[in-house]
Scaffold this motif. Structure first.
Motif, PDB file in Angstrom:
ATOM      1  N   ARG A   3       0.841  -1.206   0.000  1.00  9.66           N
ATOM      2  CA  ARG A   3       0.000   0.000   0.000  1.00  9.66           C
ATOM      3  C   ARG A   3       0.871   1.249   0.000  1.00  9.66           C
ATOM      4  O   ARG A   3       1.916   1.296   0.640  1.00  9.66           O
ATOM      5  CB  ARG A   3      -0.875   0.026   1.254  1.00  9.66           C
ATOM      6  N   VAL A   4       0.390   2.251  -0.704  1.00 16.05           N
ATOM      7  CA  VAL A   4       1.068   3.542  -0.679  1.00 16.05           C
ATOM      8  C   VAL A   4       0.070   4.637  -0.321  1.00 16.05           C
ATOM      9  O   VAL A   4      -1.128   4.500  -0.568  1.00 16.05           O
ATOM     10  CB  VAL A   4       1.752   3.883  -2.032  1.00 16.05           C
ATOM     11  N   ALA A   5       0.591   5.696   0.281  1.00 13.64           N
ATOM     12  CA  ALA A   5      -0.228   6.863   0.624  1.00 13.64           C
ATOM     13  C   ALA A   5       0.384   8.081  -0.036  1.00 13.64           C
ATOM     14  O   ALA A   5       1.597   8.129  -0.269  1.00 13.64           O
ATOM     15  CB  ALA A   5      -0.268   7.044   2.137  1.00 13.64           C
ATOM     16  N   TYR A   6      -0.449   9.036  -0.323  1.00 16.10           N
ATOM     17  CA  TYR A   6       0.033  10.315  -0.855  1.00 16.10           C
ATOM     18  C   TYR A   6       0.097  11.301   0.304  1.00 16.10           C
ATOM     19  O   TYR A   6      -0.878  11.463   1.036  1.00 16.10           O
ATOM     20  CB  TYR A   6      -0.926  10.817  -1.935  1.00 16.10           C
ATOM     21  N   VAL A   7       1.240  11.922   0.509  1.00 14.67           N
ATOM     22  CA  VAL A   7       1.375  12.938   1.562  1.00 14.67           C
ATOM     23  C   VAL A   7       2.110  14.143   0.995  1.00 14.67           C
ATOM     24  O   VAL A   7       3.293  14.037   0.645  1.00 14.67           O
ATOM     25  CB  VAL A   7       2.166  12.412   2.785  1.00 14.67           C
ATOM     26  N   ASN A   8       1.398  15.243   0.894  1.00 10.21           N
ATOM     27  CA  ASN A   8       2.024  16.521   0.513  1.00 10.21           C
ATOM     28  C   ASN A   8       2.987  16.410  -0.666  1.00 10.21           C
ATOM     29  O   ASN A   8       4.167  16.723  -0.546  1.00 10.21           O
ATOM     30  CB  ASN A   8       2.758  17.123   1.719  1.00 10.21           C
ATOM     31  N   GLY A   9       2.486  15.924  -1.756  1.00  6.11           N
ATOM     32  CA  GLY A   9       3.287  15.992  -2.977  1.00  6.11           C
ATOM     33  C   GLY A   9       4.042  14.736  -3.335  1.00  6.11           C
ATOM     34  O   GLY A   9       4.627  14.653  -4.398  1.00  6.11           O
ATOM     35  N   PHE A  11       4.330  10.190  -3.005  1.00  8.70           N
ATOM     36  CA  PHE A  11       3.811   8.896  -2.566  1.00  8.70           C
ATOM     37  C   PHE A  11       4.835   8.243  -1.651  1.00  8.70           C
ATOM     38  O   PHE A  11       6.033   8.295  -1.915  1.00  8.70           O
ATOM     39  CB  PHE A  11       3.513   8.000  -3.768  1.00  8.70           C
ATOM     40  N   ALA A  12       4.350   7.652  -0.560  1.00  2.00           N
ATOM     41  CA  ALA A  12       5.244   6.992   0.390  1.00  2.00           C
ATOM     42  C   ALA A  12       4.625   5.642   0.757  1.00  2.00           C
ATOM     43  O   ALA A  12       3.413   5.452   0.624  1.00  2.00           O
ATOM     44  CB  ALA A  12       5.385   7.848   1.647  1.00  2.00           C
ATOM     45  N   GLU A  16       4.977   4.098   6.410  1.00  2.00           N
ATOM     46  CA  GLU A  16       5.979   5.128   6.717  1.00  2.00           C
ATOM     47  C   GLU A  16       5.500   6.528   6.391  1.00  2.00           C
ATOM     48  O   GLU A  16       6.250   7.496   6.531  1.00  2.00           O
ATOM     49  CB  GLU A  16       7.263   4.836   5.923  1.00  2.00           C
ATOM     50  N   ALA A  17       4.239   6.652   5.961  1.00  2.00           N
ATOM     51  CA  ALA A  17       3.711   7.973   5.568  1.00  2.00           C
ATOM     52  C   ALA A  17       3.359   8.762   6.822  1.00  2.00           C
ATOM     53  O   ALA A  17       2.631   8.283   7.690  1.00  2.00           O
ATOM     54  CB  ALA A  17       2.479   7.792   4.687  1.00  2.00           C
ATOM     55  N   MET A  18       3.901   9.966   6.951  1.00  2.00           N
ATOM     56  CA  MET A  18       3.759  10.758   8.189  1.00  2.00           C
ATOM     57  C   MET A  18       3.341  12.188   7.883  1.00  2.00           C
ATOM     58  O   MET A  18       3.739  12.740   6.863  1.00  2.00           O
ATOM     59  CB  MET A  18       5.111  10.852   8.907  1.00  2.00           C
ATOM     60  N   VAL A  19       2.647  12.792   8.855  1.00  2.00           N
ATOM     61  CA  VAL A  19       2.462  14.245   8.814  1.00  2.00           C
ATOM     62  C   VAL A  19       3.187  14.841  10.024  1.00  2.00           C
ATOM     63  O   VAL A  19       3.490  14.138  10.997  1.00  2.00           O
ATOM     64  CB  VAL A  19       0.975  14.666   8.829  1.00  2.00           C
ATOM     65  N   HIS A  20       3.447  16.128   9.964  1.00  2.00           N
ATOM     66  CA  HIS A  20       4.183  16.825  11.019  1.00  2.00           C
ATOM     67  C   HIS A  20       3.357  16.868  12.305  1.00  2.00           C
ATOM     68  O   HIS A  20       2.130  16.968  12.259  1.00  2.00           O
ATOM     69  CB  HIS A  20       4.490  18.245  10.525  1.00  2.00           C
ATOM     70  N   ILE A  21       4.044  16.823  13.456  1.00  2.00           N
ATOM     71  CA  ILE A  21       3.313  16.843  14.734  1.00  2.00           C
ATOM     72  C   ILE A  21       2.567  18.155  14.966  1.00  2.00           C
ATOM     73  O   ILE A  21       1.641  18.204  15.768  1.00  2.00           O
ATOM     74  CB  ILE A  21       4.228  16.571  15.961  1.00  2.00           C
ATOM     75  N   GLU A  22       2.966  19.213  14.256  1.00  2.00           N
ATOM     76  CA  GLU A  22       2.220  20.460  14.408  1.00  2.00           C
ATOM     77  C   GLU A  22       1.263  20.711  13.238  1.00  2.00           C
ATOM     78  O   GLU A  22       0.852  21.832  12.976  1.00  2.00           O
ATOM     79  CB  GLU A  22       3.152  21.643  14.649  1.00  2.00           C
ATOM     80  N   ASP A  23       0.913  19.636  12.561  1.00  2.00           N
ATOM     81  CA  ASP A  23      -0.146  19.768  11.562  1.00  2.00           C
ATOM     82  C   ASP A  23      -1.433  20.130  12.296  1.00  2.00           C
ATOM     83  O   ASP A  23      -1.789  19.494  13.298  1.00  2.00           O
ATOM     84  CB  ASP A  23      -0.332  18.459  10.783  1.00  2.00           C
ATOM     85  N   ARG A  24      -2.132  21.135  11.812  1.00  2.00           N
ATOM     86  CA  ARG A  24      -3.325  21.606  12.518  1.00  2.00           C
ATOM     87  C   ARG A  24      -4.472  20.605  12.433  1.00  2.00           C
ATOM     88  O   ARG A  24      -5.403  20.659  13.245  1.00  2.00           O
ATOM     89  CB  ARG A  24      -3.748  22.976  11.989  1.00  2.00           C
ATOM     90  N   GLY A  25      -4.402  19.687  11.499  1.00  2.00           N
ATOM     91  CA  GLY A  25      -5.396  18.619  11.467  1.00  2.00           C
ATOM     92  C   GLY A  25      -5.214  17.718  12.678  1.00  2.00           C
ATOM     93  O   GLY A  25      -6.166  17.379  13.381  1.00  2.00           O
ATOM     94  N   TYR A  26      -3.968  17.363  12.940  1.00  2.00           N
ATOM     95  CA  TYR A  26      -3.637  16.494  14.067  1.00  2.00           C
ATOM     96  C   TYR A  26      -3.885  17.198  15.403  1.00  2.00           C
ATOM     97  O   TYR A  26      -4.460  16.625  16.322  1.00  2.00           O
ATOM     98  CB  TYR A  26      -2.163  16.066  13.942  1.00  2.00           C
ATOM     99  N   GLN A  27      -3.473  18.450  15.509  1.00  2.00           N
ATOM    100  CA  GLN A  27      -3.543  19.150  16.794  1.00  2.00           C
ATOM    101  C   GLN A  27      -4.926  19.693  17.125  1.00  2.00           C
ATOM    102  O   GLN A  27      -5.329  19.708  18.288  1.00  2.00           O
ATOM    103  CB  GLN A  27      -2.554  20.325  16.775  1.00  2.00           C
ATOM    104  N   LEU A  28      -5.624  20.174  16.094  1.00  2.00           N
ATOM    105  CA  LEU A  28      -6.838  20.961  16.353  1.00  2.00           C
ATOM    106  C   LEU A  28      -8.059  20.498  15.552  1.00  2.00           C
ATOM    107  O   LEU A  28      -9.101  21.161  15.588  1.00  2.00           O
ATOM    108  CB  LEU A  28      -6.553  22.448  16.028  1.00  2.00           C
TER     109      LEU A  28
END
Ligand code: PMP
Length: 287
Positions: A3-9, A11-12, A16-28
């Motif tokens: 499986r692959v995911a698309y993250v910010n431009g 494919f990973a 192993e596909a990650m978003v930043h810990i200060e992504d506002r989706g994750y935080q808020l």
């Protein structure tokens, strides 16, 4: 290839596909999402989901991360790379990454975009539809803008868990006037004692389901009576039939409400017919 995911431009690998810990989706939960059903690797009700995505984003003053045309290409590429024919494509757009602060970032930030694709076992979902599912009711406790498809889903999560714990498939929210608004992840319908299709109107605090809307076109073509009028759990228990709609459930017969059988406690003929017609239409119009 897994499986692959698309993250910010890019494919990973899915794991192993990650978003930043200060992504506002994750935080808020400052993010919106869309889900497309996939039929033979193609996006069902594509246009409707794009229109709703654009509206959700615009209500929150988040820019579209790319044009609709480019987004379609990326979604289709994600589906292709995952080699999924029958399944779901999930898209999430957040306001982006910024130092944690409730108010919007002062300097504009680029929205974050994530796409995942998952396979659905259609044989299993058809078996579920043939059997029908149970729903439980739960007090409406969501915010007043359920028309925006945000990832702030905690009440929906708790409602779904309540259903799961009761051995049911879905939870129906019931507002302070005693009327069903919608399901935790679906719209709610009945065929009332007069044989009229009933579902909550979109002036109420509900998500304007794309499956709901497409099914309304099917209903009109079939010349069936439709009433966008609220119903109570008791109306549902004494109805001829009940069902739910959504990109995940498609059209799924409901056979019990809080343990009370609906009709004869079996999937109703109209719900099953509408499921068949909806799927036929979705397959014919998928892109
Ligand atoms: N209501 C809620 C709360 C939902 O989460 C969903 C599914 N995303 C729906 C309704 C059905 O919407 P759609 O038909 O667009 O999938």
């Amino acid at each position: 290839m897994g499986r692959v995911a698309y993250v910010n431009g890019r494919f990973a690998r899915h794991g192993e596909a990650m978003v930043h810990i200060e992504d506002r989706g994750y935080q808020l939960s400052d993010a919106v999402y869309e889900v497309w059903a996939l039929f033979d690797g193609r996006l069902s009700d594509a246009e409707g989901h794009f229109v709703r995505l654009e509206r959700s984003l615009s209500e929150l003053s988040i820019p579209m991360p790319m044009s609709r045309r480019a987004l379609t290409l990326v979604l289709k590429e994600a589906v292709r790379r995952n080699r999924v024919r029958e399944g779901l494509a999930y898209l999430q757009v957040s306001r982006g990454v910024a130092p944690r602060d409730h108010a919007f970032p002062k300097a504009p930030v680029a929205p974050s975009m994530v796409i995942t694709v998952s396979a659905v076992d259609r044989a299993a979902t058809e078996a579920r539809a043939a059997k029908g599912v149970g729903v439980v009711t739960t007090p409406e406790n969501r915010w007043g803008r359920c028309d925006i498809k945000t990832v702030a889903l905690l009440p929906n999560v708790l409602a779904k868990q309540k259903a799961r714990a009761a051995g049911a498939y879905e939870a129906w929210f019931v507002d302070e006037l005693g009327f069903v608004t919608e399901g935790a992840s679906s719209n709610a319908w009945i065929v009332d004692r007069d044989g009229r299709l009933r579902t909550r109107d979109t002036n109420a605090n509900i998500l304007r389901g794309i499956t709901r809307r497409t099914l309304m076109e099917v209903i009109a073509e079939e010349g069936l009576a439709l009433d966008e009028r609220p119903f109570t759990p008791d109306d549902a228990k004494t109805a001829r039939e009940a069902f739910i709609t959504g990109a995940g459930s498609l059209v799924l017969p409901v056979v019990s409400v809080d343990g009370t059988p609906v009709g004869e406690g079996r999937p109703g003929p109209l719900a099953l017919k509408l499921r068949r017609l909806y799927i036929e239409r979705a397959k014919a119009t998928a892109v």
